[in-house]
Design an enzyme around this catalytic site. Structure first.
Site, PDB file in Angstrom:
ATOM      1  N   CYS A  50     -16.333  -9.658   5.379  1.00 42.57           N
ATOM      2  CA  CYS A  50     -15.678  -8.397   5.057  1.00 42.57           C
ATOM      3  C   CYS A  50     -14.427  -8.674   4.233  1.00 42.57           C
ATOM      4  CB  CYS A  50     -15.300  -7.650   6.332  1.00 42.57           C
ATOM      5  SG  CYS A  50     -16.692  -7.395   7.451  1.00 42.57           S
ATOM      6  N   CYS A  87       0.843  -1.202   0.000  1.00 48.34           N
ATOM      7  CA  CYS A  87       0.000   0.000   0.000  1.00 48.34           C
ATOM      8  C   CYS A  87       0.877   1.251   0.000  1.00 48.34           C
ATOM      9  CB  CYS A  87      -0.909   0.010   1.229  1.00 48.34           C
ATOM     10  SG  CYS A  87      -1.999   1.447   1.302  1.00 48.34           S
ATOM     11  N   CYS A 137     -19.238  -6.626   3.240  1.00 45.41           N
ATOM     12  CA  CYS A 137     -18.541  -5.390   3.586  1.00 45.41           C
ATOM     13  C   CYS A 137     -17.201  -5.406   2.868  1.00 45.41           C
ATOM     14  CB  CYS A 137     -18.328  -5.299   5.104  1.00 45.41           C
ATOM     15  SG  CYS A 137     -17.405  -3.839   5.661  1.00 45.41           S
ATOM     16  N   CYS A 192     -19.332   1.593   8.014  1.00 39.99           N
ATOM     17  CA  CYS A 192     -18.586   0.976   9.116  1.00 39.99           C
ATOM     18  C   CYS A 192     -17.365   1.857   9.346  1.00 39.99           C
ATOM     19  CB  CYS A 192     -18.177  -0.449   8.751  1.00 39.99           C
ATOM     20  SG  CYS A 192     -17.136  -1.264   9.988  1.00 39.99           S
ATOM     21  N   CYS A 221       0.603   0.386  10.281  1.00 40.47           N
ATOM     22  CA  CYS A 221       0.131  -0.671   9.379  1.00 40.47           C
ATOM     23  C   CYS A 221       1.252  -1.540   8.823  1.00 40.47           C
ATOM     24  CB  CYS A 221      -0.653  -0.042   8.232  1.00 40.47           C
ATOM     25  SG  CYS A 221      -1.444  -1.274   7.171  1.00 40.47           S
ATOM     26  N   ARG A 240     -18.191  -2.731  17.615  1.00 41.47           N
ATOM     27  CA  ARG A 240     -17.479  -3.993  17.412  1.00 41.47           C
ATOM     28  C   ARG A 240     -16.123  -3.988  18.110  1.00 41.47           C
ATOM     29  NH1 ARG A 240     -17.141  -4.174  12.078  1.00 41.47           N
ATOM     30  NH2 ARG A 240     -19.102  -5.307  11.915  1.00 41.47           N
ATOM     31  N   CYS A 260       0.512   5.031   6.727  1.00 43.21           N
ATOM     32  CA  CYS A 260      -0.107   4.854   8.043  1.00 43.21           C
ATOM     33  C   CYS A 260       0.895   4.195   8.986  1.00 43.21           C
ATOM     34  CB  CYS A 260      -1.359   3.999   7.927  1.00 43.21           C
ATOM     35  SG  CYS A 260      -2.571   4.628   6.726  1.00 43.21           S
TER      36      CYS A 260
END
Length: 331
Positions: free
Chosen positions: A112, A68, A143, A203, A75, A276, A72
């Site tokens: 998901c 990616c 999702c 979400c 991550c 969640r 971040c």
């Protein structure tokens, strides 16, 4: 302070429409209530909106891992850091559907699918839409989390039958630029608006334990609760330890009582949202999870792995929910 908290209790428990905005004073007063009072209030809100003895079960699959371009700082999938993770291509549709079927057989009701992209290319979105339609055909809620979306891309996912789109704000506006520089918070909010406009449920939550303070955690909840509509699902993630990322230098695991307080505060501030317990449950004792359920958490991910990190095994989850008398698809 007492008067402020009494007003919040009335708004949350009796108002026909959930309150949309919270100021700092009200959020802090709520979070800092005596623990028994906070739990009592959260349980009242929870019972007014949900079956207190039911927990939703979902499963999460990384359909495209690593590489990616975002930075971040928490991550494992960022190309900016050497985390030892090997990047993969987008999984074939039939493999994804096979995993979804196994998840359904194991008790998951929502599936998901996550791809490590800044934003999907149209050719990739074609394949994801096909996956969404196929998983819907299994009778599961769907999702995806694919990064930033354009309005047209959100509409295409909606046309494919997508139920939920996950796009977390991650943390408070004040702490955000300490962990991410390649995507602004406004970018995230814009994508949430595109998703909502396309008729897809939202979400959206965040991560705690990255070095942020309680004020930042409350700031994140205030942001979520001040969106035009509350997210239908609010995942609260404990940061999972990942080698090679900058957050290692600032991370601090939250005090368990502080976590329960945050869950209870989220339940009261967003009374109709599913809250969640997401990543990081492997660090939580059964007793801590039970307290979070009592505070208003009513969803978990099942399966041994969440994207690239560990998760409690299904048997442990089933045993815990059985001992608590909580109904789920695992029972």
């Amino acid at each position: 302070m007492v008067d402020v908290v009494e007003i919040e209790r009335t708004d949350s428990c009796t108002s026909a429409a959930p309150r949309k905005t919270w100021d700092r004073t009200g959020a802090e007063a709520l979070y800092n209530l005596p623990f028994a009072d906070l739990m009592f209030q959260a349980q009242g809100v929870h019972r007014a909106n949900f079956n207190p003895n039911h927990v939703e079960t979902a499963s999460l699959l990384s359909i495209k891992t690593g590489g990616c371009p975002e930075d971040c700082g928490y991550c494992s999938q960022s190309a900016h850091y050497d985390t030892g993770l090997k990047a993969t291509r987008l999984m074939p549709r039939d493999e994804v559907v096979a995993v979804a079927q196994r998840a359904k057989d194991a008790g998951a009701t929502r599936f998901c699918m996550a791809a490590a992209w800044r934003s999907p290319k149209d050719r990739d979105l074609d394949q994801v839409c096909d996956m969404v339609s196929a998983v819907k055909g299994l009778g599961m809620e769907t999702c995806v989390t694919l990064g930033m979306l354009t309005p047209k891309q959100a509409e295409r996912l909606s046309d494919a039958g997508l139920d939920f789109y996950n796009h977390n704000v991650d943390t408070s506006p004040e702490f955000y630029d300490k962990i991410i520089t390649t995507r602004t918070l406004q970018d995230r909010i814009d994508t949430l608006a595109h998703v909502r406009d396309a008729g897809i449920k939202v979400c959206c939550g965040g991560i705690i334990g990255m070095g942020e303070q309680v004020d930042d955690r409350l700031g994140m909840l205030m942001l979520l609760a001040s969106l035009p509509s509350h997210p239908e699902s609010v995942p609260i993630n404990l940061w999972n330890e990942v080698k090679g990322v900058p957050v290692n230098d600032t991370a601090e695991r939250p005090d368990p009582i502080a976590l329960v307080r945050l869950v209870a505060t989220a339940r009261i501030m967003m009374p109709k949202s599913v809250v969640r317990l997401s990543a990081g449950r492997q660090y939580m004792t059964d007793e801590l999870q039970a307290m979070c359920f009592l505070a208003g958490a009513n969803s978990i991910f099942i399966g041994d792995v969440l994207l690239t990190t560990r998760n409690p095994q299904r048997d442990r989850d089933a045993n815990l929910l059985d001992r608590l008398g909580i109904n789920s698809a695992l029972a």
